[in-house]
Write an enzyme that holds these catalytic residues in place. Structure first.
Site, mmCIF file in Angstrom:
data_model
loop_
_atom_site.group_PDB
_atom_site.id
_atom_site.type_symbol
_atom_site.label_atom_id
_atom_site.label_comp_id
_atom_site.label_asym_id
_atom_site.label_seq_id
_atom_site.Cartn_x
_atom_site.Cartn_y
_atom_site.Cartn_z
ATOM 1 N N SER A 100 6.062 -5.505 -0.578
ATOM 2 C CA SER A 100 5.798 -4.097 -1.694
ATOM 3 C C SER A 100 6.032 -2.885 -0.188
ATOM 4 O O SER A 100 7.700 -3.143 -0.494
ATOM 5 C CB SER A 100 4.382 -3.601 -2.098
ATOM 6 O OG SER A 100 4.621 -2.407 -2.715
ATOM 7 N N ALA A 101 5.220 -1.701 0.053
ATOM 8 C CA ALA A 101 5.537 -1.785 1.111
ATOM 9 C C ALA A 101 6.054 -2.166 2.422
ATOM 10 O O ALA A 101 6.717 -1.673 2.983
ATOM 11 C CB ALA A 101 4.514 -0.260 2.097
ATOM 12 N N HIS A 122 8.952 -3.076 -6.648
ATOM 13 C CA HIS A 122 8.242 -2.696 -7.906
ATOM 14 C C HIS A 122 9.543 -2.216 -8.845
ATOM 15 O O HIS A 122 9.084 -1.074 -9.636
ATOM 16 C CB HIS A 122 7.300 -1.894 -7.998
ATOM 17 C CG HIS A 122 5.860 -2.532 -6.994
ATOM 18 N ND1 HIS A 122 5.509 -3.288 -7.060
ATOM 19 C CD2 HIS A 122 5.551 -1.575 -5.346
ATOM 20 C CE1 HIS A 122 4.122 -3.035 -6.592
ATOM 21 N NE2 HIS A 122 4.436 -3.022 -5.389
ATOM 22 N N GLY A 150 1.034 -0.955 -0.393
ATOM 23 C CA GLY A 150 0.356 0.477 -0.008
ATOM 24 C C GLY A 150 1.053 1.308 -0.336
ATOM 25 O O GLY A 150 1.919 1.061 -0.900
ATOM 26 N N GLU A 177 9.135 -7.361 -9.821
ATOM 27 C CA GLU A 177 8.023 -7.777 -9.265
ATOM 28 C C GLU A 177 8.202 -9.068 -9.598
ATOM 29 O O GLU A 177 8.044 -9.808 -10.713
ATOM 30 C CB GLU A 177 6.784 -6.989 -10.190
ATOM 31 C CG GLU A 177 6.147 -5.669 -9.620
ATOM 32 C CD GLU A 177 5.275 -4.751 -10.335
ATOM 33 O OE1 GLU A 177 4.856 -5.953 -11.525
ATOM 34 O OE2 GLU A 177 5.098 -4.148 -10.124
#
Lengths: 235, 235
Positions: free
Chosen positions: B122-123, B159, B90, B194
């Site tokens: 991700s985050a 990413h 997020g 990714e």
């Protein structure tokens, strides 16, 4: 007395530094022989001297002398005495950090209020908004605040980029990011595409350049506005 | 006792949530029946309940029960008692803000040190690094610090995206941004594409997945490393 140009970018694809803006800047800076340059955003980490040389090269085409704030002993006095101010692009966090470090937020606000023309490109435009919370830049330094110059009553997203429908990349689109911003903040955001600029003249705020801009208002569907649109109702 | 998966993304193009990682996670979370989910990063601003349902749906395929930290009265105790931790993606600034607000930085560090398996996507991966200064996210909230969990001695760029040679957009490429980071900071940065993840097992840090990763070290030319490469020398 406000007179501000808030440009998405300094350089559009296939043209030289500031080239697409020069005709506009000739009028905008008509009463300024010397422009005070603020190189703090350091694009690519280049030195203040190297960045100032780029700005000088661009603005010499309209016969302006560029003097950078780092050449002054007292940067606050430099702002107070400037005939025109140009804040170049680069990293918005680095720029904001340096503005706070040198106590320049209030002096720039006062200079702009008293009529000193201010040109911002990219990061230099981002800081014209209420906060830097809609920058695209990497947070490579920690500034003491995300509050910016608040020369306009909304936020700017420069280099606005439309979603690429063919992309297989799962990172967020720009529109998704700005929508996320509105989960935590209420001010409007203007997505300025490269080649667009806002001209703020006292209470008037007009979109310029060949392209539409994308407007994000809290709890509204984003929409496009045409060049020439008056945006001073946004707040 | 550290046991960490640092994944670039939760979802690769054309597959469902966590699908590409499930086989790995079955082993990784073998001793955990219930996974403590941290939904603070709120992708797209969705609610903690909605995000938890997505995590539950993904992990139910390997028969895990997901309980979210927002369902506990005492989030610190939730961390201390967790059999496994999953921090979803997020917005990294929102996630970091919430971790500080709930005083969870040290409890998570202690849990990981004592062997609780930690999955980040991700985050949730970004915060495994020394700082969040190499996030791609928009700074939509102001966290009290950019310092992160420091579970590994470098920074993560999830990413990771290669420059597009056909682009006419003048905004910075990811590589330019990370190079700018190194004008102000010295730690290495791992650009995780990714589909890639790092598996940290005590002092071993191995690149996993089908793709190479791009390594950025201070004052060095960036370079690629192959899957299977040991990265524990980076610091």
């Amino acid at each position: 007395m406000k007179n501000i140009i808030i440009a998405s970018t300094s350089t559009i694809h296939g043209s030289t530094y500031l080239e697409y803006l020069l005709e506009t800047l000739e009028t905008f800076f008509a009463n300024a022989k010397t422009i005070l340059f603020i190189p703090y955003a350091r694009p690519g980490g280049i030195s203040h001297d190297a960045y100032t040389a780029i700005a000088q090269k661009g603005l010499s085409k309209i016969n302006k002398t560029v003097k950078s704030i780092h050449e002054f002993e007292n940067p606050i006095e430099a702002i107070e005495q400037a005939e025109g101010i140009f804040v170049g692009g680069g990293n918005t966090f680095v720029l904001t950090y340096q503005l706070y470090k040198n106590n320049l937020i209030t002096p720039i606000q006062n200079a702009v209020k008293s009529g000193t023309p201010y040109l911002g490109t990219s990061a230099g435009s981002n800081i014209c908004g209420l906060t830097i919370k809609t920058t695209n830049d990497m947070p490579i330094v920690y500034p003491p605040s995300f509050n910016a110059l608040a020369l306009v009553p909304f936020n700017i997203n420069p280099h606005y980029l439309d979603p690429d429908p063919t992309s297989k990349h799962m990172g967020e689109t720009r529109e998704t990011r700005i929508n996320e911003f509105h989960h935590y903040n209420t001010p409007p955001v203007i997505g300025l595409r490269e080649g667009s600029w806002l001209h703020v003249n006292e209470s008037s705020i007009i979109l310029n350049g060949p392209l539409t801009a994308r407007i994000f208002e809290h709890n509204k569907t984003p929409y496009e506005v045409n060049p020439g649109t008056q945006l001073n109702h946004l707040n």
